[in-house]
Scaffold this motif. Structure first.
Motif, short mmCIF file in Angstrom:
data_model
loop_
_atom_site.label_atom_id
_atom_site.label_comp_id
_atom_site.label_asym_id
_atom_site.label_seq_id
_atom_site.Cartn_x
_atom_site.Cartn_y
_atom_site.Cartn_z
N GLY A 91 32.13 43.98 36.51
CA GLY A 91 33.08 43.04 36.37
C GLY A 91 32.93 41.57 36.82
O GLY A 91 33.76 40.82 37.29
N ALA B 218 35.75 39.01 37.76
CA ALA B 218 36.16 38.65 39.37
C ALA B 218 35.82 37.26 39.46
O ALA B 218 36.73 36.73 40.23
CB ALA B 218 35.13 39.61 40.03
N VAL C 83 41.57 42.68 40.33
CA VAL C 83 40.51 43.28 40.65
C VAL C 83 40.95 44.70 41.40
O VAL C 83 41.48 44.47 42.30
CB VAL C 83 39.29 42.83 41.22
CG1 VAL C 83 38.35 43.91 41.66
CG2 VAL C 83 38.64 41.55 40.38
N LYS D 56 39.54 48.47 43.16
CA LYS D 56 38.25 49.29 43.56
C LYS D 56 38.77 50.74 44.00
O LYS D 56 39.34 50.64 44.92
CB LYS D 56 37.51 48.54 44.52
CG LYS D 56 36.64 47.46 44.10
CD LYS D 56 35.63 46.88 45.46
CE LYS D 56 34.98 45.82 44.88
NZ LYS D 56 34.04 45.30 46.17
N ARG E 166 34.15 47.32 40.74
CA ARG E 166 35.27 46.87 40.39
C ARG E 166 35.88 47.28 39.24
O ARG E 166 34.79 47.64 38.06
CB ARG E 166 35.12 45.28 39.97
CG ARG E 166 34.43 44.58 41.33
CD ARG E 166 34.59 43.02 40.96
NE ARG E 166 33.69 42.40 42.00
CZ ARG E 166 32.47 41.78 41.94
NH1 ARG E 166 31.78 41.90 40.85
NH2 ARG E 166 32.02 41.20 42.76
N ILE F 37 38.73 46.08 36.36
CA ILE F 37 39.37 44.94 36.08
C ILE F 37 40.92 45.33 35.39
O ILE F 37 41.01 46.10 34.71
CB ILE F 37 38.81 43.78 35.01
CG1 ILE F 37 37.63 43.44 35.46
CG2 ILE F 37 39.56 42.55 34.82
CD1 ILE F 37 37.38 42.97 37.08
N CYS G 174 33.82 48.54 33.97
CA CYS G 174 34.62 47.71 34.54
C CYS G 174 36.00 47.24 33.78
O CYS G 174 36.79 46.59 33.91
CB CYS G 174 33.84 46.38 34.62
SG CYS G 174 33.23 45.32 33.00
#
Length: 457
Positions: free
Chosen positions: A167, A171, A177, A179, A326, A328, A396
């Protein structure tokens, strides 16, 4: 952290295109191909010196088939496999009780097919360039800044597709974002490696005939007599025995899979917990530690696993395989509950069936949970919340930690890439933002390429 102030400077514009795809892995190749045509200028950029991403690290493509044995990933991904098979670079799709289906591919021939597609479609390709910033006007992404040996340059685009896996574009454009799990723990990465000189018929026979010694996860031992292409996961007893004799093994299970050569198997047995693939010092540790772990894994296989007695390490994957970084947040976030409920969505653009395959952030084990059939991926998962001019495809895309453990496999990423590329094309041709694309028109365009959607109930 100390900071400096960088002086303002004039950035040359290298290119102005209609669709820019950032990331040349499985999703990016499909996105660029789907976006091409109708006189559009499409550019694909990649940070490595070749295309293919995870197609080049020894992994099979998982998930072309669904839980009921029917093919659910078709369209451009299937055309890619067909081209590979014509070169002797892929097997057919093999049903698998554990991973639903396997399609073995040759890493080098995968690169070649990707290059052929790029040239045939008139896609502008740039290798060895990194996206270092997103260009925005208000909340609309209209290009990226790249860094390379040529310096710092800009690429302007009417629509950008983020296929970086991490991503990166989204980002840098200020997307929301996420994680990892609730504690931030991400699935640990692996560096794949292949071994040759293996007596695979012996391995299959011994595993099938001695289930008491060679325990296998999920799959009945007799299964291994039926097909020369397979993934074997298990042999926990052997790992415990090896550890008792001083062997250092960082995972709880043996994970090996056949390659394209008759004496070749790829090994998936390194784990480095705590690695963040978006932080270079962390990823550096992962690269080094996983590579060193592989030599212990190879020694274990040679000394304990039947058929490996005369084997040797043939090649090591060119980069660390990142499972998670990441994610999104998009207009919709796909959940584990959606997957296990085999949920349907009106704005479906891809169908998937791979299990929720969570490699534990801590420890060396894994959890797999299967849905009964398959599930839809809605277009809204490809549209980042609060940003225009940008689409997502690959791992992502907008999913939870649990859902990404299913959607991260290459077949699903390829299907998302095709959908994002086709949507970008429609957006440019219609002069609208990707978020405003007419979904029924997009679905019709995908169906015309042979994409599979589930029949209406």
């Amino acid at each position: 952290m100390n900071t400096i102030v960088e002086p303002s400077r004039t950035i040359p514009v290298r290119a102005e295109v209609d669709v820019l795809v950032v990331g040349g892995g499985p999703a990016g190749i499909m996105a660029a191909q789907a976006a091409s045509g109708n006189g559009l200028k499409v550019m694909l950029i990649e940070g490595r010196s070749y295309l293919g991403g995870n197609l080049t690290i020894g992994l099979p493509i998982l998930g072309f088939l669904g839980r009921k044995g029917n093919q659910i990933i078709k369209g451009l991904p299937q055309q890619f496999v067909d081209r590979l098979r014509a070169k002797g670079g892929a097997t057919g799709h093999r049903a698998c009780p554990l991973h639903v289906s396997l399609t073995m591919v040759d890493p080098e021939k995968s690169k070649d097919v990707a290059y052929e597609i790029v040239r045939e479609c008139g896609i502008q390709l740039l290798l060895n360039v990194f996206c270092s910033a997103a260009l925005k006007f208000g909340n609309t992404v209209n290009g990226v800044i790249i860094e390379s040996k040529a310096g710092r340059e800009a690429i302007l685009a009417k629509t950008v597709i983020d296929c970086t896996g991490d991503g990166d574009v989204a980002a840098r454009a200020g997307a929301i974002v996420e994680k990892g799990n609730a504690e931030g723990g991400m699935q640990p990465p692996t560096t794949m490696f292949s071994m040759k000189g293996i007596d695979i018929p012996k391995l299959r026979r011994e595993v099938a005939e001695h289930p008491d010694k060679y325990d296998v996860d999920i799959i009945p031992n007799k299964f291994f007599l039926g097909d020369k292409n397979f993934t074997l996961v298990g042999m926990r007893k052997l790992i415990k025995e090896a550890r008792s004799k001083g062997y250092k093994i960082d995972v709880d299970r043996t994970i090996i899979m056949t390659g394209m050569a008759p004496d070749e198997m790829w090994v998936n047995m390194s784990r480095v917990s705590g690695v963040d693939g978006t932080e270079p010092s962390s990823e550096t540790i992962g690269e080094i530690d996983s590579r060193l772990q592989n030599y212990d894994a190879a020694r274990y296989l040679i000394d304990f696993v039947p058929g490996f007695e005369n084997a040797w390490i043939d090649k090591i994957a060119p980069f660390l395989g990142i499972r998670e970084s990441r994610r999104i947040v998009g207009e919709y976030m796909l959940t584990g509950e959606d997957i296990l409920a085999c949920r349907r969505f009106e704005d479906v653009v891809a169908v998937a069936s791979y299990p929720i395959d969570l490699h534990h952030p801590k420890g060396g084990d894994c959890t797999l949970i299967w849905c009964e059939d398959c599930y839809d991926i809605p277009y809204r998962c490809l549209v980042p919340k609060g940003l225009e001019g940008l689409l997502l495809a690959g791992r992502c895309a907008s999913t939870t930690h649990e859902a990404m453990a299913s959607t991260r496999v290459m077949s699903t990423c390829m299907a998302m890439g095709e959908a994002a590329g086709k949507a970008a094309k429609l957006a440019v041709l219609s002069g609208i933002m990707p978020s405003k694309v007419d979904v029924p028109a997009l679905q019709k365009a995908l169906l015309s390429e042979g994409v599979y959607f589930r029949p209406k109930e």
